[in-house]
Design an enzyme around this catalytic site. Structure first.
Site, PDB file in Angstrom:
ATOM      1  N   ARG A  38       0.630   4.881  15.281  1.00  0.00           N
ATOM      2  CA  ARG A  38       0.766   3.491  15.727  1.00  0.00           C
ATOM      3  C   ARG A  38       0.949   3.398  17.251  1.00  0.00           C
ATOM      4  O   ARG A  38       0.572   2.411  17.854  1.00  0.00           O
ATOM      5  CB  ARG A  38       1.927   2.806  15.009  1.00  0.00           C
ATOM      6  CG  ARG A  38       1.534   2.343  13.613  1.00  0.00           C
ATOM      7  CD  ARG A  38       2.683   1.655  12.921  1.00  0.00           C
ATOM      8  NE  ARG A  38       2.224   0.887  11.777  1.00  0.00           N
ATOM      9  CZ  ARG A  38       3.032   0.275  10.926  1.00  0.00           C
ATOM     10  NH1 ARG A  38       4.343   0.340  11.090  1.00  0.00           N
ATOM     11  NH2 ARG A  38       2.542  -0.416   9.916  1.00  0.00           N
ATOM     12  N   LYS A 199       4.370   0.823  -7.250  1.00  0.00           N
ATOM     13  CA  LYS A 199       5.103  -0.415  -7.550  1.00  0.00           C
ATOM     14  C   LYS A 199       4.179  -1.496  -8.102  1.00  0.00           C
ATOM     15  O   LYS A 199       3.535  -2.233  -7.367  1.00  0.00           O
ATOM     16  CB  LYS A 199       5.809  -0.915  -6.294  1.00  0.00           C
ATOM     17  CG  LYS A 199       6.897   0.036  -5.846  1.00  0.00           C
ATOM     18  CD  LYS A 199       7.642  -0.518  -4.654  1.00  0.00           C
ATOM     19  CE  LYS A 199       8.353   0.598  -3.910  1.00  0.00           C
ATOM     20  NZ  LYS A 199       8.145   0.512  -2.466  1.00  0.00           N
ATOM     21  N   GLY A 350       0.846   1.723   4.148  1.00  0.00           N
ATOM     22  CA  GLY A 350       1.699   2.617   4.919  1.00  0.00           C
ATOM     23  C   GLY A 350       1.623   4.055   4.431  1.00  0.00           C
ATOM     24  O   GLY A 350       1.294   4.979   5.187  1.00  0.00           O
ATOM     25  N   GLY A 373       1.970  -3.682   4.636  1.00  0.00           N
ATOM     26  CA  GLY A 373       2.009  -5.009   4.019  1.00  0.00           C
ATOM     27  C   GLY A 373       1.077  -6.006   4.690  1.00  0.00           C
ATOM     28  O   GLY A 373       0.445  -6.825   4.012  1.00  0.00           O
TER      29      GLY A 373
END
Ligand code: ADP
Ligand code: 3PG
Ligand code: MG
Length: 393
Positions: A38, A199, A350, A373
């Site tokens: 990043r 998830k 991520g 996200g």
């Protein structure tokens, strides 16, 4: 989505320019930068500002310190790495918006940089407190949004500042928007989405957003378990949340209506107590004590066969517990096979972006988003507050 007014038209020479970057990087055990992607991806904008003679004040968060100072989340290690990448010192203003920060900002010369300490040390950042946003805005004269990974957050630095200063998209944000928009606007067909991870409740909206948009939806990882269970699979002791049964039924109904082909695993790699080596079983025949951690070889071949004719592929989420060498073959084999499929391939997430490098399969993708996200919300077609607030080109 419409292109945003870009850094190219920002009059930055000799100006104090606030730059929101996403330096929320993975950290090592002593707070060191464990992966500088990043930071590296912010360099085009920072080099542009330096060459143009701007006085750049960089703003970022790191982790979730919860509105108070916590040395574990200091941006100092990031400043250190950034200095090395830029080949010039990047001092840190510890007080974020106090007298010291004002002084350091005022003393900047053309082509120099200052990094404010972690914005989330201040409770006003996540609360989007107007007074805090005004104090931040007061440090500069213009605002550049280059923190694509954070544009889904409506925080002081992402929406409060751009409401107060002339604002522009940085080069990373421009590139992310251009690339990810290709998935929303007339993607070349067939279009396949490959989604894994763990998830299920988090990923259901993403999966459902693909109805009517993709031709094929392939589901792997622990994410596949509730769908397999709904189709009568016996998954041993693999986690299946019974609370999701209704959503899963609804998912299959919508899939049928939209004529999207849903492809689920047919075999799984499992562990069992007392068995040293992982074993492979078909999804309708796991032993009662088995726990699944990867897709099996037949599934890998089937996924690749379904991906082969695709001309657009979106991937998010490992297809197994890829951090563990015993369970990474599913993700590795499918993605390395994808490398020889022609077309436009995009990866986001991520954990996904990190795993790509560890597995050495980043070459399968034309574009790897820096967003987690934020990228997942973007590809769902949702409005992102940090982009919505920027003027169009
Ligand atoms: P991303 O951050 O890229 O969106 P996720 O957070 O959804 O990805 O998922 C990443 C995690 O899912 C990884 O840590 C991986 O180990 C885990 N995972 C995927 N499949 C399985 C599985 N079958 N069993 C356990 N963990 C899994
Ligand atoms: C990310 O890593 O997804 C961004 O930096 C946003 O971080 P957050 O989820 O803590 O808001
Ligand atoms: Mg994740």
């Amino acid at each position: 989505m419409a292109a945003k007014r870009g850094i190219g038209s920002a009059p930055v020479h000799g100006r104090r320019v606030l730059v929101r970057v996403d330096f929320n990087v993975p950290q090592g055990p002593n707070g060191e930068v464990a992966d500088d992607r990043r930071i590296v991806e912010a360099l085009p904008t920072l080099n542009h500002l330096r060459a143009a003679g701007a006085r750049a004040i960089l703003l970022s968060h790191l982790g979730r310190p919860g509105g108070h100072r916590d040395p574990r989340f200091s941006l100092r290690p990031v400043a250190h790495r950034l200095s090395a990448l830029l080949g010039q010192p990047v001092p840190v203003a510890d007080d974020i918006v106090g007298m010291k920060a004002l002084e350091l900002a005022a003393r900047l010369e053309n082509g120099q940089f200052l990094l404010l300490e972690n914005l989330r040390f201040h409770p006003g950042e996540e609360a989007n407190d107007p007074a805090f946003a005004a104090q931040l805005a007061h440090l500069g004269e213009l605002f550049i949004e280059d923190a694509f990974g954070t544009v889904h957050r409506a925080h002081a630095s992402t929406v409060g500042i751009p409401k107060r200063l002339p604002s522009f998209a940085g080069l990373l944000v421009e590139r992310e928007v251009r690339e990810l928009s290709r998935l929303l606007e007339r993607p070349e067909r067939p279009y396949a989405a490959l989604v894994g991870g763990a998830k299920v409740a988090d990923k259901l909206p993403l999966l459902r957003s693909f109805f009517g948009r993709v031709d094929t939806l392939l589901i792997g990882g622990a994410l596949a378990f509730p769908f397999l269970a709904a189709r009568g699979g016996s998954l041993g002791v693999s986690p299946v949340d019974p609370a999701l049964a209704g959503d899963v039924t609804e998912f299959f109904r919508e899939a049928k209506e939209s004529a999207v082909e849903v492809v689920l695993p047919t075999d799984l790699v499992v562990t069992r107590a007392g068995h040293e080596e992982p074993e492979v079983y078909p999804v309708d025949g796991l032993p009662p004590d088995a726990s699944a951690f990867d897709i099996g070889p037949a599934t890998r071949a089937r996924f690749l066969e379904r991906l082969a004719p695709s001309r657009t592929v979106f991937w998010n989420g490992p297809l197994g517990r890829a951090e563990d060498p015993r369970f990474r073959a599913g993700t590795r084999d499918v993605l390395s096979g994808l490398a020889s499929v022609p077309g436009y391939h995009v990866a986001a997430g991520g954990d996904s972006a990190r795993i790509l490098n560890d597995l050495g399969v980043a070459g399968a993708f034309r574009f790897v988003s820096t967003g987690g996200g934020a990228a997942l919300e973007f590809v769902q077609g949702l409005e992102l507050p940090g982009l919505a607030v920027l003027p169009d080109a």
